[in-house]
Design a protein around this motif. Sequence first.
Motif, PDB file in Angstrom:
ATOM      1  N   ILE A 244      27.833  71.946  56.432  1.00 29.78           N
ATOM      2  CA  ILE A 244      27.664  70.724  56.236  1.00 29.78           C
ATOM      3  C   ILE A 244      28.389  70.856  54.611  1.00 29.78           C
ATOM      4  CG2 ILE A 244      27.875  68.202  56.754  1.00 29.78           C
ATOM      5  CD1 ILE A 244      27.946  69.771  58.873  1.00 29.78           C
ATOM      6  N   LEU A 245      27.369  71.038  53.544  1.00 30.46           N
ATOM      7  CA  LEU A 245      27.426  70.469  52.233  1.00 30.46           C
ATOM      8  C   LEU A 245      28.470  71.117  51.824  1.00 30.46           C
ATOM      9  CD1 LEU A 245      26.126  68.853  50.164  1.00 30.46           C
ATOM     10  CD2 LEU A 245      24.268  71.254  49.313  1.00 30.46           C
ATOM     11  N   PRO A 246      28.893  72.167  51.930  1.00 30.80           N
ATOM     12  CA  PRO A 246      30.205  72.908  51.457  1.00 30.80           C
ATOM     13  C   PRO A 246      31.607  71.897  51.541  1.00 30.80           C
ATOM     14  CG  PRO A 246      28.940  74.733  52.435  1.00 30.80           C
ATOM     15  CD  PRO A 246      27.952  73.528  52.823  1.00 30.80           C
ATOM     16  N   TYR A 247      31.457  71.309  52.226  1.00 30.90           N
ATOM     17  CA  TYR A 247      32.322  70.520  53.149  1.00 30.90           C
ATOM     18  C   TYR A 247      33.044  69.229  52.206  1.00 30.90           C
ATOM     19  CZ  TYR A 247      33.598  73.230  57.387  1.00 30.90           C
ATOM     20  OH  TYR A 247      33.574  74.032  58.220  1.00 30.90           O
ATOM     21  N   LEU A 248      31.255  68.845  51.869  1.00 33.22           N
ATOM     22  CA  LEU A 248      31.259  67.979  51.494  1.00 33.22           C
ATOM     23  C   LEU A 248      31.509  67.961  49.781  1.00 33.22           C
ATOM     24  CD1 LEU A 248      28.500  65.925  52.871  1.00 33.22           C
ATOM     25  CD2 LEU A 248      30.599  65.828  53.580  1.00 33.22           C
ATOM     26  N   LEU A 249      31.407  68.901  49.511  1.00 39.25           N
ATOM     27  CA  LEU A 249      31.495  69.178  47.650  1.00 39.25           C
ATOM     28  C   LEU A 249      33.117  69.831  47.799  1.00 39.25           C
ATOM     29  CD1 LEU A 249      28.377  71.486  46.769  1.00 39.25           C
ATOM     30  CD2 LEU A 249      28.731  69.289  46.392  1.00 39.25           C
ATOM     31  N   GLU A 250      33.740  70.523  48.694  1.00 39.07           N
ATOM     32  CA  GLU A 250      34.930  70.624  48.484  1.00 39.07           C
ATOM     33  C   GLU A 250      36.098  69.706  48.847  1.00 39.07           C
ATOM     34  OE1 GLU A 250      37.504  73.555  46.926  1.00 39.07           O
ATOM     35  OE2 GLU A 250      35.204  74.184  47.001  1.00 39.07           O
ATOM     36  N   TYR A 251      35.632  68.740  49.714  1.00 34.37           N
ATOM     37  CA  TYR A 251      36.994  68.113  49.769  1.00 34.37           C
ATOM     38  C   TYR A 251      36.225  66.373  50.076  1.00 34.37           C
ATOM     39  CZ  TYR A 251      38.207  72.743  52.424  1.00 34.37           C
ATOM     40  OH  TYR A 251      38.421  74.004  51.871  1.00 34.37           O
ATOM     41  N   ALA A 252      35.443  65.953  49.885  1.00 32.68           N
ATOM     42  CA  ALA A 252      34.877  64.582  49.989  1.00 32.68           C
ATOM     43  C   ALA A 252      35.556  64.324  48.801  1.00 32.68           C
ATOM     44  CB  ALA A 252      33.399  64.224  49.988  1.00 32.68           C
ATOM     45  N   THR A 253      36.054  62.879  49.010  1.00 30.89           N
ATOM     46  CA  THR A 253      36.378  62.045  47.459  1.00 30.89           C
ATOM     47  C   THR A 253      35.514  62.080  46.846  1.00 30.89           C
ATOM     48  OG1 THR A 253      36.380  59.531  48.360  1.00 30.89           O
ATOM     49  CG2 THR A 253      38.238  61.305  48.629  1.00 30.89           C
ATOM     50  N   ASP A 254      34.735  60.980  45.771  1.00 36.77           N
ATOM     51  CA  ASP A 254      34.133  60.650  44.080  1.00 36.77           C
ATOM     52  C   ASP A 254      33.670  59.426  45.570  1.00 36.77           C
ATOM     53  OD1 ASP A 254      34.891  62.707  42.607  1.00 36.77           O
ATOM     54  OD2 ASP A 254      35.461  61.730  41.781  1.00 36.77           O
ATOM     55  N   GLU A 255      34.344  58.914  45.929  1.00 32.53           N
ATOM     56  CA  GLU A 255      33.482  57.635  46.914  1.00 32.53           C
ATOM     57  C   GLU A 255      32.444  58.143  48.290  1.00 32.53           C
ATOM     58  OE1 GLU A 255      32.779  55.318  49.546  1.00 32.53           O
ATOM     59  OE2 GLU A 255      34.490  56.151  49.959  1.00 32.53           O
ATOM     60  N   GLN A 256      33.250  59.001  48.025  1.00 31.67           N
ATOM     61  CA  GLN A 256      32.377  59.372  49.916  1.00 31.67           C
ATOM     62  C   GLN A 256      31.143  59.812  49.362  1.00 31.67           C
ATOM     63  OE1 GLN A 256      35.776  62.097  51.301  1.00 31.67           O
ATOM     64  NE2 GLN A 256      36.044  60.091  53.052  1.00 31.67           N
ATOM     65  N   LYS A 257      31.528  61.438  48.193  1.00 32.57           N
ATOM     66  CA  LYS A 257      29.572  61.738  48.041  1.00 32.57           C
ATOM     67  C   LYS A 257      29.157  61.260  47.581  1.00 32.57           C
ATOM     68  CE  LYS A 257      32.687  65.866  46.325  1.00 32.57           C
ATOM     69  NZ  LYS A 257      32.595  66.558  45.010  1.00 32.57           N
TER      70      LYS A 257
END
Length: 385
Positions: A95-108
Amino acid sequence: MKRTIFHAEHDEFRSMVRDFIEKEVVPQREKWDELGRPDRDFFLRLGELGILGIQVPEQYGGAGEKSFAYSAIVFEEVARAGVSFGSYTVHCCLILPYLLEYATDEQKQRWLPKFASGELMTAIAMTEPGTGSDLANISTSATLSADGTHYVVNGAKTFITGGVTADLVLTVCRTAPFDPDNRRAGLSILCVPTDSPGFSVGRKLDKLGLHQQDTAELVFEDVAVPVENLLGTEGDAFGYLTHNLPQERLSIALNSVAQAEAAIAHATAYIKERSVFGKPVASFQNSKFVVAECVTDATAARVFVDHCLELLDRGELTVSDAAMAKLHCTEMAGRVIDKCLQLHGGYGYITEYPVARLYADTRVTRIYGGTSEVMKTIVAKSAGL
């Protein structure tokens, strides 16, 4: 064989993980077997120790480490002790690679601090009752509302690791009608909170092995998901899924080698203690030859995955490299653990012995993350066939 990929900071991390497992995880093994997963407090403890957030950037409460070697150390120590960290691998390594690569700043900002602390556990939902390796055939639908504020998700997923534990499920769904001429188009990832009305956990699946890692069916019935929970760009999910495959498959390969090495250690200790016809089983030539074969196979695989780990950290591990690693290491682990079980005789078939649990736990590695047959297709294609 001497390994060269670890340094002093890795050794310190390994000592901490080993000590934690011995004192806080091993005593819980039987309880978690019955529960089918670790207690929720366990993940908060992993967060407190910094294990969940080792690769989460510092601004979101993590350690900001770039190397995947820390995850490899966890795999090795978990296998060595014969325990489980539940859905840890999915949470941190998939999961973490998806969040780091594709999440917006707000989502992070919204998700990563609790991701690192263990307050927000995650899962990814791809497989459906009629869709396994063929992800382009996904039918779970997500329809944008008339006012454009949310998607309405309908469908079902199965074989979802961590599906019972998760607070947030990255759900692959179809946001555009199926196009037979471009089967990979129209797929998106929506991050679905598990407290959403219409979301439910269906059957908790009873598995041959991995009894401390929950696996479930998930049901989506008119689940409203805010557009702010769309991960990346609508319709681009298939490309996102393939982007993380090298790390996902290397994770499985690393786990497999660690499990094979653990089985060898258990078998070696057993045959030294067990006597047959008045002599230790270890004194027979067959025992020595079998152990020699297993050690050689596992060492060759270890050298392979250690090099792949270095390539991953440099951003150079290819899809075909990872496919070869998964194919070779999972098949090797199956052979080696089977031989180690045989050395135990009848006791190897009794689940109180670690080798029996390893035998059951390792079988699925040739199936999930892409079957061995799929890996062979990828490798053959890279060879020009």
